[in-house]
Design a protein around this motif. Structure first.
Motif, PDB file in Angstrom:
ATOM      1  N   VAL A 186      32.475  39.431  31.367  1.00 29.87           N
ATOM      2  CA  VAL A 186      32.348  38.650  32.835  1.00 29.87           C
ATOM      3  C   VAL A 186      30.983  38.536  33.048  1.00 29.87           C
ATOM      4  O   VAL A 186      30.523  37.197  33.304  1.00 29.87           O
ATOM      5  CB  VAL A 186      33.054  39.525  33.938  1.00 29.87           C
ATOM      6  CG1 VAL A 186      32.417  38.867  35.442  1.00 29.87           C
ATOM      7  CG2 VAL A 186      34.400  39.600  33.620  1.00 29.87           C
ATOM      8  N   LYS A 187      30.057  39.353  32.817  1.00 34.30           N
ATOM      9  CA  LYS A 187      28.644  39.006  33.025  1.00 34.30           C
ATOM     10  C   LYS A 187      27.876  37.990  31.987  1.00 34.30           C
ATOM     11  O   LYS A 187      27.385  37.344  32.445  1.00 34.30           O
ATOM     12  CB  LYS A 187      27.701  40.369  32.662  1.00 34.30           C
ATOM     13  CG  LYS A 187      26.536  40.338  32.508  1.00 34.30           C
ATOM     14  CD  LYS A 187      25.705  41.965  32.591  1.00 34.30           C
ATOM     15  CE  LYS A 187      24.296  41.980  32.216  1.00 34.30           C
ATOM     16  NZ  LYS A 187      23.944  41.333  30.883  1.00 34.30           N
ATOM     17  N   ALA A 188      28.474  38.257  30.566  1.00 33.06           N
ATOM     18  CA  ALA A 188      27.959  37.058  29.684  1.00 33.06           C
ATOM     19  C   ALA A 188      28.310  35.742  30.234  1.00 33.06           C
ATOM     20  O   ALA A 188      27.477  34.940  30.036  1.00 33.06           O
ATOM     21  CB  ALA A 188      28.614  37.437  28.294  1.00 33.06           C
ATOM     22  N   VAL A 189      29.614  35.848  30.473  1.00 30.76           N
ATOM     23  CA  VAL A 189      29.991  34.324  31.336  1.00 30.76           C
ATOM     24  C   VAL A 189      29.385  33.692  31.930  1.00 30.76           C
ATOM     25  O   VAL A 189      28.838  32.794  32.444  1.00 30.76           O
ATOM     26  CB  VAL A 189      31.636  34.215  31.093  1.00 30.76           C
ATOM     27  CG1 VAL A 189      32.014  33.130  31.929  1.00 30.76           C
ATOM     28  CG2 VAL A 189      32.490  34.499  30.020  1.00 30.76           C
ATOM     29  N   LEU A 190      29.072  34.637  33.124  1.00 26.65           N
ATOM     30  CA  LEU A 190      28.503  34.127  34.410  1.00 26.65           C
ATOM     31  C   LEU A 190      27.064  33.926  34.179  1.00 26.65           C
ATOM     32  O   LEU A 190      26.421  33.020  34.581  1.00 26.65           O
ATOM     33  CB  LEU A 190      28.345  35.344  35.403  1.00 26.65           C
ATOM     34  CG  LEU A 190      29.741  35.582  36.258  1.00 26.65           C
ATOM     35  CD1 LEU A 190      29.721  36.778  36.861  1.00 26.65           C
ATOM     36  CD2 LEU A 190      30.158  34.295  37.010  1.00 26.65           C
ATOM     37  N   GLU A 191      26.264  34.697  32.933  1.00 24.44           N
ATOM     38  CA  GLU A 191      24.956  34.179  32.732  1.00 24.44           C
ATOM     39  C   GLU A 191      24.818  32.815  32.052  1.00 24.44           C
ATOM     40  O   GLU A 191      23.758  32.291  32.257  1.00 24.44           O
ATOM     41  CB  GLU A 191      24.496  35.394  32.035  1.00 24.44           C
ATOM     42  CG  GLU A 191      24.201  36.524  32.957  1.00 24.44           C
ATOM     43  CD  GLU A 191      23.563  37.689  32.213  1.00 24.44           C
ATOM     44  OE1 GLU A 191      22.577  38.454  32.830  1.00 24.44           O
ATOM     45  OE2 GLU A 191      23.684  37.891  31.030  1.00 24.44           O
ATOM     46  N   GLU A 225      33.286  49.936  44.245  1.00 24.95           N
ATOM     47  CA  GLU A 225      32.964  49.755  45.543  1.00 24.95           C
ATOM     48  C   GLU A 225      32.355  48.345  45.681  1.00 24.95           C
ATOM     49  O   GLU A 225      32.479  47.562  46.558  1.00 24.95           O
ATOM     50  CB  GLU A 225      32.266  51.023  46.154  1.00 24.95           C
ATOM     51  CG  GLU A 225      32.006  50.834  47.695  1.00 24.95           C
ATOM     52  CD  GLU A 225      33.443  51.109  48.326  1.00 24.95           C
ATOM     53  OE1 GLU A 225      33.720  50.988  49.440  1.00 24.95           O
ATOM     54  OE2 GLU A 225      34.468  51.645  47.595  1.00 24.95           O
ATOM     55  N   LYS A 226      31.351  48.018  44.919  1.00 24.21           N
ATOM     56  CA  LYS A 226      30.670  46.671  45.041  1.00 24.21           C
ATOM     57  C   LYS A 226      31.494  45.773  44.799  1.00 24.21           C
ATOM     58  O   LYS A 226      31.359  44.656  45.634  1.00 24.21           O
ATOM     59  CB  LYS A 226      29.540  46.679  43.785  1.00 24.21           C
ATOM     60  CG  LYS A 226      28.364  47.571  44.226  1.00 24.21           C
ATOM     61  CD  LYS A 226      27.279  47.403  43.003  1.00 24.21           C
ATOM     62  CE  LYS A 226      25.922  48.436  43.674  1.00 24.21           C
ATOM     63  NZ  LYS A 226      25.541  47.897  44.793  1.00 24.21           N
ATOM     64  N   LEU A 227      32.490  45.678  44.045  1.00 22.54           N
ATOM     65  CA  LEU A 227      33.143  44.317  43.941  1.00 22.54           C
ATOM     66  C   LEU A 227      34.437  44.429  44.770  1.00 22.54           C
ATOM     67  O   LEU A 227      34.523  43.117  45.311  1.00 22.54           O
ATOM     68  CB  LEU A 227      34.084  44.624  42.377  1.00 22.54           C
ATOM     69  CG  LEU A 227      33.066  44.598  41.077  1.00 22.54           C
ATOM     70  CD1 LEU A 227      33.860  44.649  39.844  1.00 22.54           C
ATOM     71  CD2 LEU A 227      32.260  43.253  41.304  1.00 22.54           C
ATOM     72  N   ALA A 237      26.111  41.891  41.184  1.00 23.67           N
ATOM     73  CA  ALA A 237      27.148  43.183  41.173  1.00 23.67           C
ATOM     74  C   ALA A 237      27.457  43.805  39.637  1.00 23.67           C
ATOM     75  O   ALA A 237      27.277  44.925  39.461  1.00 23.67           O
ATOM     76  CB  ALA A 237      28.219  42.922  41.843  1.00 23.67           C
ATOM     77  N   THR A 238      27.779  42.646  38.705  1.00 23.71           N
ATOM     78  CA  THR A 238      28.230  43.112  37.541  1.00 23.71           C
ATOM     79  C   THR A 238      27.025  43.640  36.578  1.00 23.71           C
ATOM     80  O   THR A 238      27.006  44.529  35.605  1.00 23.71           O
ATOM     81  CB  THR A 238      28.772  42.010  36.755  1.00 23.71           C
ATOM     82  OG1 THR A 238      27.855  40.684  36.898  1.00 23.71           O
ATOM     83  CG2 THR A 238      30.230  41.537  37.281  1.00 23.71           C
TER      84      THR A 238
END
Length: 764
Positions: A136-141, A74-76, A106-107
């Protein structure tokens, strides 16, 4: 001019030829001269260069990477609706810092704290989904300024490095959210129903950063253009540019690597100094609608890939369709190796071999990091500083680390993803769309990470190159007719813009020729100098704007809208202090990606296959068609150049023979150093930079299409001029920057217009 008017005693001290800072030797090209055909003599006698149009691919980059996953959280889904205006069926692109921060928040909430064990095959997909969310989280960070990396080793072991930053920066980031499924739900106010997305496809694209080698390649190519594409050796272009006789515009797609390539090229072309960012801001215009995206031809490309997969995986023989031994490019799947199906298992085996070696290097790096405090890790790689360099980071190479911003952990993640995606062991299925990515990673590591001595990388490069040389061109169409259809859809807007450039150049040249003819007539009738000068000042040339502050756009000169017309002033030839005041060159540079280079080239060589052009000869000669068939790859900094010449000896201004087009192309980076082991290859390995191949003709010497023929062949595939959107001024400034307001303020700045009615006649 200013010194002549106000301080003539000083003007005599200036040398007639300014000491331009040009020391580069001119690199002669086989069969090419700066006056075009090589058979008509020199500029200023019978032919004049009027226009240079170049479509150029970006420079060397890090491997592009992508994570795809279907999301139902739902968040995404709410995030997608937040940034697409609440439209349940519309795609969302997240690029800004605020948008990416929202996605990262969100992730972080959605990613499980621990990795569950894979107890059964039914849970495999859930495990894979969780792993992709972690990626996804690792790349965004990492983009955010964190060194955070979650990498799975054997037995489920992972590592997470601690945060070291706190803001998104740079121009290399993109996340797409595409809705896939919808349901009807009651509206919040209870009145009726509305659609609500319940599943979306998330696509995270990262990597693809311009390397130090890419910037160096772009600068060198800019210098090559300066020395070889214009009259007067290296200083010729600079004198044209500094005397208001060079009309230059540079366009780029939205990709960061393309924008920076354009800025580096401009630096070499105009002999500029300093950092790339100011050059990018002041000289490069983004036009993503013209130079980005494959959406218009997505269904046709999927169809081509499906047919390509069928040919390769079923070991089917290439079927001849209107082809022959003299024209092998007319076959379905032309260029594919005959043993492609046998090469696929070998490709998988070699990929696993290289991945395992990188895994061991990453594990060693992890053990070294765990011995230190979690807050004593290496600070994040400064991408902005890296873009300002054209040299290798010697310290990293000496320390045995991968080149650039990539550590062993991220390098392993890159290779592990390729290994996993190339062959699905559960479904026993190859994914041929991964072949270009394997080849991309091989080429990058062979050039930039040769010092790591990865065993089997050379062999993997050769196998992946054989397959990629067949797969990549066929992704844009399995046969010439399909390539023409896909190419015309992808490059439609660009083709329309090229026609506008050529047409505007012709109209301007004719206007100048008419003026010169009238001047000669007035001179013979001994009219007064004042009348002559007044006539020149009334000349209205409908043209592109030279400067970026203009709010006009390049649109057809046949349009009636007054906003599309502008008055153009040039230096009065009597005061220009140059030998050839009538020489004026328009340059349009379009920087884009591999897809648009392939698409434009396919239209150039196959346009005569269209039903509306039956019976017409190809724009590309037979010899060039054979060379293009053997070329396979249009590598980094590959380009297509159209040069328009005016034959001033043709008396009739409307005679089609007055204007002709010369077409050349370059294959871009020369891969031979990666295929050899001689001293030259060793030197290039040390610099991590591949040389750019020189231009090759697309026509026989002495045989060139007229502008009229070029227009006829392009028109069926080009966007009509009237379909180009009107120019738009910056929001809130439309009145201040309107053309009439700008001209009014400029006039008011010059008091001599008010006080000296003869100022114009005096040429001041």
């Amino acid at each position: 001019m200013l010194l002549d008017a106000k301080a003539p005693h000083l003007s005599s001290a200036i040398p007639p030829t300014l000491p331009w800072k040009v020391n580069e030797p001119v690199q002669p090209s086989e069969g090419l001269t700066r006056q075009g055909s090589g058979i008509i003599g020199t500029f200023g006698q019978s032919e004049e260069l009027r226009c240079v149009i170049a479509i150029i691919r970006h420079g060397d980059r890090t491997p592009k990477q992508k994570v795809k996953l279907k999301v139902t959280e739902e968040k995404l889904l709410n995030l997608m609706l937040k940034y697409n205006g609440g439209r349940p069926r519309s795609e969302t692109k997240l690029k800004s810092a605020v948008q990416l921060q929202d996605l990262l928040d969100a992730t972080r909430i959605l990613v499980p704290r621990t990795r569950p064990g894979r107890e059964s095959d039914s849970e495999a997909e859930d495990f894979e989904h969780a792993e992709k969310l972690r990626q996804v989280k690792a790349v965004l960070e990492e983009i955010y300024g964190f060194i955070t990396c979650s990498i799975s080793f054997t037995h489920g072991y992972s590592i997470t490095l601690s945060p070291q930053g706190g803001h998104f920066s740079g121009i290399y980031r993109k996340v797409q959210l595409k809705p896939l499924k919808w349901v009807k739900v009651p509206k919040s106010n209870g009145e009726g129903e509305e659609e609500r997305p319940v599943e979306a496809l998330m696509v995270l694209k990262y990597g693809g950063v311009l390397t130090h080698a890419g910037r160096k390649q772009a600068e060198e190519l800019g210098r090559y253009f300066r020395n070889n594409m214009y009259p007067g050796e290296g200083t010729g272009l600079l004198r044209l540019h500094s005397t208001y006789r060079h009309d230059l515009k540079i366009y780029s797609s939205d990709e960061g690597r393309v924008q920076m390539s354009a800025a580096a090229f401009a630096k070499g072309l105009l002999d500029l100094e300093g950092q790339l960012t100011p050059i990018l801001v002041s000289l490069v215009s983004k036009d993503s609608s013209m130079l980005d995206g494959l959406d218009n031809a997505s269904s046709e490309m999927e169809e081509a890939k499906a047919r390509l997969n069928e040919i390769i995986t079923s070991a089917a023989k290439i079927v001849h369709s209107n082809g022959s031994s003299e024209c092998p490019w007319m076959t379905d799947g032309a260029g594919l190796p005959s043993n492609a199906s046998e090469l696929l298992p070998k490709l998988v085996t070699l990929t696993k071999k290289v991945t395992e070696q990188v895994r061991l290097l990453a594990k060693d790096e992890d053990e070294e990091l765990t011995e230190t405090s979690s807050y004593e890790v290496i600070p994040p790689y400064d991408q902005a500083k890296a873009l300002g360099k054209i040299n290798i980071d010697i310290d990293r190479i000496a320390a045995g680390l991968p080149c650039g911003s990539e550590g062993f952990l991220l390098m392993y993640a890159r290779w592990k993803k390729l290994e996993r995606d190339l062959y699905n062991e559960r479904k026993l299925r190859f994914d041929i769309t991964q072949i270009p990515d394997v080849y991309d990673s091989c080429k990058y590591d062979l050039l930039h990470n040769a010092h790591l001595n990865l065993e089997g990388l050379d062999e993997l490069f050769k196998v992946s190159q054989l397959l990629a040389d067949g797969v990549i061109p066929n992704e844009y169409g399995i046969n010439p007719k399909q390539r023409l259809k896909i190419g015309s859809k992808i490059a439609r807007r660009l083709l329309g813009k090229i026609l506008i450039d050529l047409r505007n150049t012709r109209e301007e040249a004719i206007s100048v020729a008419e003026l010169k003819c009238n001047e000669d007539q007035q001179s013979t009738s001994k009219k007064s100098e004042k009348e002559d000068t007044d006539y020149q000042l009334k000349l209205s040339i409908k043209n592109d704007d030279v400067r970026r502050t203009s709010t006009t756009s390049d649109i057809s000169m046949d349009q009636d809208d007054d906003d599309d017309k502008e008055t153009k002033y040039r230096l009065d030839p009597k005061y220009a202090n140059v030998k050839t005041p009538g020489r004026h060159v328009r340059t349009r540079l379009y920087f884009t990606s591999e897809s648009h280079i392939h698409s434009l080239m396919n239209v150039l060589r196959y346009c005569n296959l269209d039903e509306s052009l039956q019976g017409e000869d190809s724009l590309v000669c037979q010899n060039a068609l054979e060379r293009l068939y053997k070329t396979k790859e249009l590598d980094y900094m590959s380009y297509i150049v159209l040069r328009m010449f005016e034959n001033t000896e043709v008396v009739a201004l409307e005679d089609p023979k007055r204007f002709r087009i010369e077409m050349t192309f370059s294959r871009g980076a020369d891969l031979s150093p990666l295929e050899k082991n001689d001293s030259e290859a060793t030197s290039l390995h040390q610099e991590h930079t591949l040389p750019i191949m020189g231009p090759e003709r697309l026509q026989e010497v002495g045989s060139y299409p007229t502008l009229e023929k070029m227009e006829m062949m392009f028109r069926p595939f080009a966007m009509p001029a009237e379909d180009f959107p009107p120019p738009s001024a910056p929001a809130g400034f439309s009145g201040y920057f309107s053309k009439s307001a700008v001209l009014e303020r400029l006039v008011n700045l010059w008091p001599f217009h008010k006080n000296d009615k003869h100022a114009s006649a005096n040429g001041k």
